[in-house]
Design a protein around this motif. Structure first.
Motif, PDB file in Angstrom:
ATOM      1  N   TYR A 127       0.837  -1.196   0.000  1.00 58.39           N
ATOM      2  CA  TYR A 127       0.000   0.000   0.000  1.00 58.39           C
ATOM      3  C   TYR A 127       0.875   1.250   0.000  1.00 58.39           C
ATOM      4  O   TYR A 127       2.039   1.226   0.421  1.00 58.39           O
ATOM      5  CB  TYR A 127      -0.929   0.000   1.209  1.00 58.39           C
ATOM      6  CG  TYR A 127      -2.033  -1.032   1.115  1.00 58.39           C
ATOM      7  CD1 TYR A 127      -2.579  -1.409  -0.110  1.00 58.39           C
ATOM      8  CD2 TYR A 127      -2.537  -1.623   2.258  1.00 58.39           C
ATOM      9  CE1 TYR A 127      -3.595  -2.348  -0.194  1.00 58.39           C
ATOM     10  CE2 TYR A 127      -3.561  -2.560   2.193  1.00 58.39           C
ATOM     11  CZ  TYR A 127      -4.083  -2.918   0.961  1.00 58.39           C
ATOM     12  OH  TYR A 127      -5.092  -3.847   0.890  1.00 58.39           O
ATOM     13  N   GLU A 128       0.300   2.355  -0.439  1.00 62.97           N
ATOM     14  CA  GLU A 128       1.038   3.603  -0.635  1.00 62.97           C
ATOM     15  C   GLU A 128       1.779   4.069   0.622  1.00 62.97           C
ATOM     16  O   GLU A 128       2.896   4.570   0.537  1.00 62.97           O
ATOM     17  CB  GLU A 128       0.075   4.692  -1.104  1.00 62.97           C
ATOM     18  CG  GLU A 128       0.754   5.978  -1.472  1.00 62.97           C
ATOM     19  CD  GLU A 128      -0.225   7.010  -2.007  1.00 62.97           C
ATOM     20  OE1 GLU A 128       0.083   8.201  -1.862  1.00 62.97           O
ATOM     21  OE2 GLU A 128      -1.268   6.634  -2.559  1.00 62.97           O
ATOM     22  N   ALA A 146       5.040   2.191   0.637  1.00 59.11           N
ATOM     23  CA  ALA A 146       5.508   1.885  -0.726  1.00 59.11           C
ATOM     24  C   ALA A 146       7.007   1.624  -0.795  1.00 59.11           C
ATOM     25  O   ALA A 146       7.471   0.874  -1.660  1.00 59.11           O
ATOM     26  CB  ALA A 146       5.121   3.015  -1.675  1.00 59.11           C
TER      27      ALA A 146
END
Length: 124
Positions: free
Chosen positions: A101-102, A105
């Protein structure tokens, strides 16, 4: 199947990813599995810090992809590897978030090791 909603780290569940800034090695017995000066330290809530080592700094001859997968609502889908040694395999001793997930990242293309089965040392 219901779509998974990522959870965002916050005050109730903080997650940070920072450059470790020291050499990190991973060994099983006398076998050097990974050696990196580019590792990242992930700190999550009350869990012990985890070293994420770039996959390029891991000996590919000692890893075998596993079918095992798990899910973390904060990081995404994890894939696993076994450490393959002449004296036996360590099944699912290594994990990776290939498309994290961002919020985490930076750990893409990195692997982490279960420290109860692989000796991970930070510093020389």
């Amino acid at each position: 199947m219901t779509a998974r909603e990522p959870k965002i780290p916050g005050p109730d569940h903080p997650i940070t990813v920072e450059k470790t800034g020291q050499r990190v090695t991973a060994r099983v017995g006398g076998h050097l599995i990974a050696d990196s000066t580019r590792a990242l330290t992930l700190r999550e809530a009350n869990y012990p810090p985890v070293q994420y080592i770039p996959i390029e700094d891991v000996d590919p001859a000692l890893l075998a992809a596993s079918a095992t997968q798990t899910y973390c609502p904060y990081k995404g889908d994890a894939s696993y590897y076994s450490v393959v040694l002449a004296d036996g395999d360590l099944t699912d001793a290594v994990w990776s978030y290939r498309a994290p997930y961002e919020s985490v990242a930076a750990i893409a293309d990195h692997v982490a090791f279960y420290t109860d089965r692989v000796e991970v040392v930070v510093g020389d």
